[in-house]
Design a protein around this motif. Structure first.
Motif, short mmCIF file in Angstrom:
data_model
loop_
_atom_site.label_atom_id
_atom_site.label_comp_id
_atom_site.label_asym_id
_atom_site.label_seq_id
_atom_site.Cartn_x
_atom_site.Cartn_y
_atom_site.Cartn_z
N THR A 102 0.93 -1.20 0.10
CA THR A 102 -0.22 -0.07 0.07
C THR A 102 0.75 1.21 -0.02
O THR A 102 0.71 2.22 -0.64
N ILE A 103 1.90 1.34 0.69
CA ILE A 103 2.70 2.41 0.70
C ILE A 103 3.48 2.54 -0.59
O ILE A 103 3.64 3.55 -1.05
N VAL A 104 3.81 1.46 -1.34
CA VAL A 104 4.41 1.54 -2.68
C VAL A 104 3.48 2.41 -3.54
O VAL A 104 3.63 3.05 -4.30
N VAL A 105 1.97 1.78 -3.39
CA VAL A 105 1.07 2.25 -4.45
C VAL A 105 0.86 3.60 -4.05
O VAL A 105 0.90 4.44 -4.98
N ALA A 106 0.79 3.97 -2.71
CA ALA A 106 0.47 5.40 -2.52
C ALA A 106 1.51 6.46 -2.77
O ALA A 106 1.28 7.66 -3.46
N VAL A 107 3.17 5.94 -2.74
CA VAL A 107 3.85 7.01 -3.22
C VAL A 107 3.91 7.12 -4.80
O VAL A 107 4.09 8.33 -5.36
N ARG A 108 3.88 5.93 -5.33
CA ARG A 108 3.72 6.02 -6.81
C ARG A 108 2.44 6.92 -7.38
O ARG A 108 2.53 7.65 -8.28
N TRP A 109 1.30 6.47 -6.49
CA TRP A 109 -0.05 7.66 -7.10
C TRP A 109 0.42 9.14 -6.52
O TRP A 109 -0.20 9.97 -7.44
N ALA A 110 1.02 9.42 -5.66
CA ALA A 110 1.51 10.71 -5.36
C ALA A 110 2.33 11.51 -6.30
O ALA A 110 2.27 12.68 -6.61
N ALA A 111 3.11 10.67 -7.11
CA ALA A 111 4.00 10.92 -8.26
C ALA A 111 3.11 11.05 -9.59
O ALA A 111 3.53 11.53 -10.59
N GLY A 112 1.78 10.69 -9.68
CA GLY A 112 1.14 10.81 -10.79
C GLY A 112 0.87 9.56 -11.54
O GLY A 112 0.26 9.47 -12.55
N ASP A 113 1.15 8.38 -11.04
CA ASP A 113 1.21 7.10 -11.73
C ASP A 113 0.43 5.98 -10.59
O ASP A 113 0.77 5.73 -9.57
N TRP A 114 -0.70 5.71 -11.22
CA TRP A 114 -1.72 4.78 -10.40
C TRP A 114 -1.15 3.39 -10.83
O TRP A 114 -1.38 2.95 -11.86
N LEU A 115 -0.71 2.51 -9.91
CA LEU A 115 -0.22 1.36 -10.28
C LEU A 115 -1.08 0.00 -10.59
O LEU A 115 -0.84 -0.89 -11.15
N LEU A 116 -2.39 0.36 -10.11
CA LEU A 116 -3.23 -0.79 -10.22
C LEU A 116 -4.30 -0.65 -11.33
O LEU A 116 -5.18 -1.84 -11.40
N TRP A 117 -4.10 -0.12 -12.30
CA TRP A 117 -4.78 -0.10 -13.78
C TRP A 117 -4.12 -0.64 -14.81
O TRP A 117 -2.77 -0.47 -14.86
#
Length: 194
Positions: free
Chosen positions: A179-194
């Motif tokens: 979850t932390i990895v996904v949140a950090v990447r999402w904060a950078a503008g990249d949503w990993l789960l799609w």
């Protein structure tokens, strides 16, 4: 008053003062009554109690008593002394029959929790090493976590609850890292789960 109408015990015509007269009138005594004199009791010299001494066998000290030191005759072993009787309660706290003791059918022990954490941690780490990028790591960690939680549910129902707790803790830590990895990447503008 007697049958003739005369006062017999006390009163104005008897020469004795009335007990109901006000203070200072009719010869009633003034002040508090006198205290009786105290005399100390005669001193009595202390006496030794007349207790009988315990009989001792010749040549022994008298301890332990014969009932404990010598076995019974006839080949029967000596009986241990009886247990002391229980004290009666004071009544301050209500005391009914003793409460039943319930025991856990599958107790959780520290060793099984530690082994469950070790197994769950290895499970999550091995699946995390199979991923080649952050998106793959997130998805494979979610799938491995769901599979491990199913195993933990089966263990809770039919097996070792301590191991199930350890597995659940390790899976929760692994999913928190994902979850932390996904949140950090999402904060950078990249949503990993799609």
């Amino acid at each position: 008053m007697d049958s003739g109408g005369n006062e017999t015990a006390a009163g104005p015509n008897t020469g004795r003062p009335s007990p109901w007269a006000p203070p200072g009138a009719g010869g009633a005594p003034e002040g508090p009554p006198a205290r009786p004199q105290w005399t100390p009791p005669a001193s009595v010299p202390p006496q030794q109690p007349d207790w009988p001494s315990a009989p001792a066998r010749p040549g022994t000290s008298g301890w332990p008593p014969d009932t404990l030191a010598t076995p019974r005759t006839g080949g029967q072993p000596a009986r241990p002394p009886a247990a002391p009787a229980m004290r009666a309660t004071s009544g301050l706290f209500s005391s009914g029959p003793p409460r039943p003791t319930f025991r856990e059918p599958f107790p959780v022990r520290g060793g099984s929790v530690a082994l469950g954490m070790l197994g769950g941690g290895l499970w999550m780490m091995l699946f995390g090493l199979l991923a080649s990028n952050a998106g793959g790591y997130a998805w494979i960690t979610i799938l491995a976590g769901l599979a491990a939680w199913l195993v933990a549910l089966v263990l809770v129902r039919m097996g070792d609850r301590g191991a199930a707790v350890g597995i659940a803790v390790s899976v929760a830590v692994g999913l928190a890292i994902a979850t932390i990895v996904v949140a950090v990447r999402w904060a950078a503008g990249d949503w990993l789960l799609w």
